[in-house]
Design a protein around this motif. Structure first.
Motif, PDB file in Angstrom:
ATOM      1  N   MET A 119       5.380  -1.331   6.455  1.00 35.01           N
ATOM      2  CA  MET A 119       4.116  -1.797   6.069  1.00 35.01           C
ATOM      3  C   MET A 119       4.315  -3.179   5.757  1.00 35.01           C
ATOM      4  O   MET A 119       3.288  -3.969   5.527  1.00 35.01           O
ATOM      5  CB  MET A 119       3.507  -0.955   4.948  1.00 35.01           C
ATOM      6  N   ASP A 132       5.606  -5.469   7.131  1.00 33.04           N
ATOM      7  CA  ASP A 132       5.063  -6.488   8.216  1.00 33.04           C
ATOM      8  C   ASP A 132       3.742  -6.763   8.238  1.00 33.04           C
ATOM      9  O   ASP A 132       3.273  -7.959   8.810  1.00 33.04           O
ATOM     10  CB  ASP A 132       5.195  -5.720   9.543  1.00 33.04           C
ATOM     11  N   GLU A 133       3.046  -6.128   7.428  1.00 32.01           N
ATOM     12  CA  GLU A 133       1.390  -6.499   7.334  1.00 32.01           C
ATOM     13  C   GLU A 133       1.251  -7.325   5.905  1.00 32.01           C
ATOM     14  O   GLU A 133       0.163  -7.652   5.686  1.00 32.01           O
ATOM     15  CB  GLU A 133       0.572  -5.290   7.375  1.00 32.01           C
ATOM     16  N   ASP A 144      -2.670  -8.882   5.961  1.00 29.12           N
ATOM     17  CA  ASP A 144      -3.774  -7.687   5.298  1.00 29.12           C
ATOM     18  C   ASP A 144      -3.494  -7.710   3.830  1.00 29.12           C
ATOM     19  O   ASP A 144      -2.455  -7.321   3.235  1.00 29.12           O
ATOM     20  CB  ASP A 144      -3.310  -6.188   5.909  1.00 29.12           C
ATOM     21  N   ASP A 203      -5.160  -5.673   1.791  1.00 34.62           N
ATOM     22  CA  ASP A 203      -5.291  -4.391   1.409  1.00 34.62           C
ATOM     23  C   ASP A 203      -3.633  -3.859   1.394  1.00 34.62           C
ATOM     24  O   ASP A 203      -3.409  -3.320   0.421  1.00 34.62           O
ATOM     25  CB  ASP A 203      -6.098  -3.471   2.186  1.00 34.62           C
ATOM     26  N   ALA A 204      -3.114  -4.181   2.459  1.00 38.36           N
ATOM     27  CA  ALA A 204      -1.552  -3.945   2.486  1.00 38.36           C
ATOM     28  C   ALA A 204      -0.967  -4.539   1.459  1.00 38.36           C
ATOM     29  O   ALA A 204       0.111  -3.702   0.651  1.00 38.36           O
ATOM     30  CB  ALA A 204      -1.204  -4.016   4.155  1.00 38.36           C
ATOM     31  N   GLU A 254      -1.925  -5.296  -1.425  1.00 36.93           N
ATOM     32  CA  GLU A 254      -2.356  -4.349  -2.765  1.00 36.93           C
ATOM     33  C   GLU A 254      -1.552  -3.111  -2.748  1.00 36.93           C
ATOM     34  O   GLU A 254      -1.035  -3.002  -3.822  1.00 36.93           O
ATOM     35  CB  GLU A 254      -3.952  -4.122  -2.567  1.00 36.93           C
ATOM     36  N   LEU A 255      -1.473  -2.389  -1.719  1.00 37.35           N
ATOM     37  CA  LEU A 255      -0.982  -1.097  -1.812  1.00 37.35           C
ATOM     38  C   LEU A 255       0.519  -1.374  -1.966  1.00 37.35           C
ATOM     39  O   LEU A 255       1.240  -0.614  -2.683  1.00 37.35           O
ATOM     40  CB  LEU A 255      -0.982  -0.365  -0.590  1.00 37.35           C
TER      41      LEU A 255
END
Lengths: 201, 201
Positions: free
Chosen positions: B164, B166-167, B171, B173-174, B176-177
């Motif tokens: 993840m 990589d995003e 991104d 949202d990524a 944030e996650l």
DNA sequence: GTCCTTAGTGATCGAACGATAACTTATCTC
DNA sequence: GAGATAAGTTATCGTTCGATCACTAAGGAC
């Protein structure tokens, strides 16, 4: 039989077999056997094994998001109060209910550990983020709540992938862990696991 | 070189390759290339590919439990108070630090989704329960605390398996996650991921 | 009744993989 | 220094797997 119906059968069989053996471990011959068709037909119906797997992942994701949407939909006129389940609890129950479709959550999980693959990786990341955004934006969770919810889901996937339920009768600690993971859904999960006792490859 | 030292090199290479491609997807030839030896030697040094994978899993588990033990050990004379990290936070940091050993957590994760396998399944379940018991009995967690801790760990494994990170740049949202998942360790994880940018198979 | 499309199978091919066998080289022992 | 032992390679084998090809059967359109 109509081609589309047959493709549907193959996809269900593929979901189950991919869930059991993983993307690489599952063979098109196993899927064909489970679907009651010849091995070349499985390949021809979806182009390649990879495209079949991607179709399974896409299907699994749509099933999950659809289930979440039905919960959120019905949440508007759900009773609130200390003795009624929270939205999070009801979404969790919908998640566990996905176990009724054999291999669905496990096929997703197999995709989630193949992020390095140039085709499966983007699909997995995109699907995961789609779920993340849905829970945050449509279900109204805070980022922290989404993360906690997803973490519980990943633990559940791990319990299923490990077949931890096989230890239920022999290991009191496993019993304790499973009870905490599935709560009221434990008996339902136990029944499902008993039904799909390992057949020979 | 002494046989045992060479076996050590092979095991590290195997951990990395198994983590990247999974048990079935990884080939003994890839492992051999990564270790700088011939393919037959990888097989001969461990008997079979399966036994090599089991050795990797065992090694990974011991590394993890050892790291936890060092935290618990040093916890006795750790300062307490609102501004000091909790035991749970320090154990979490030790967990993320396992990412310094390439493929360690991911090899475990791959084992955790192969519970159906007659050899890997029992090893995976046993290993997972060993961690569960350690956190509950030695770290003094309640069953509920252990479960929450493990759930966070499984989400971390998923983030790594999906790559993840990589995003991260593309991104929000990524981002944030990932920020919620790794907290203060985020930069460290980002650096590690940048180092191991995908080489060709 | 012929033609065309769709559904599906059997046979088989080429590549990849794990494993085995036979051989070579270096080191240590007596 | 001969002989044994450990380390490691090259060559190769048998199997498995995804994919391709050629073919057959059924059904609807005209």
């Amino acid at each position: 039989m109509r081609g589309e119906d047959r493709r549907e059968l193959i996809m269900q069989a593929a979901m189950k077999v991919f869930g059991d053996y993983g993307y690489v471990g599952a063979t098109t011959a196993q899927i064909a056997r489970a679907a009651g068709v010849s091995q070349p037909y499985v390949v021809q119906a979806f182009g390649t094994k990879e495209q079949l797997f991607l179709a399974v992942i896409e299907r699994a994701l749509q099933s999950l998001l659809g289930a979440f949407a039905r919960v959120v939909e019905s949440d508007r006129d759900a009773p609130v109060g200390p003795e009624h389940p929270t939205l999070s609890a009801r979404l969790g129950a919908a998640y566990v209910d996905q176990l009724n479709e054999p291999g669905l959550l496990l096929s997703l999980m197999h995709a989630f550990v193949l992020g390095k693959d140039h085709t499966i990786g983007p699909a997995g990341r995109g699907g995961f983020m789609q779920v993340y955004r849905y829970l945050r934006d449509a279900a109204g969770f805070s980022p922290e709540e989404v993360r906690a919810f997803l973490a519980e889901g990943m633990l559940i996937n791990t319990m299923i992938g490990l077949r931890m339920i096989d230890e239920f009768d022999t290991d009191a600690d496993a019993r304790e862990l499973l009870a905490g993971s599935f709560e009221r859904k434990l008996d339902q999960v136990r029944r499902l696991a008993a039904d799909s006792a390992s057949p020979p490859r």
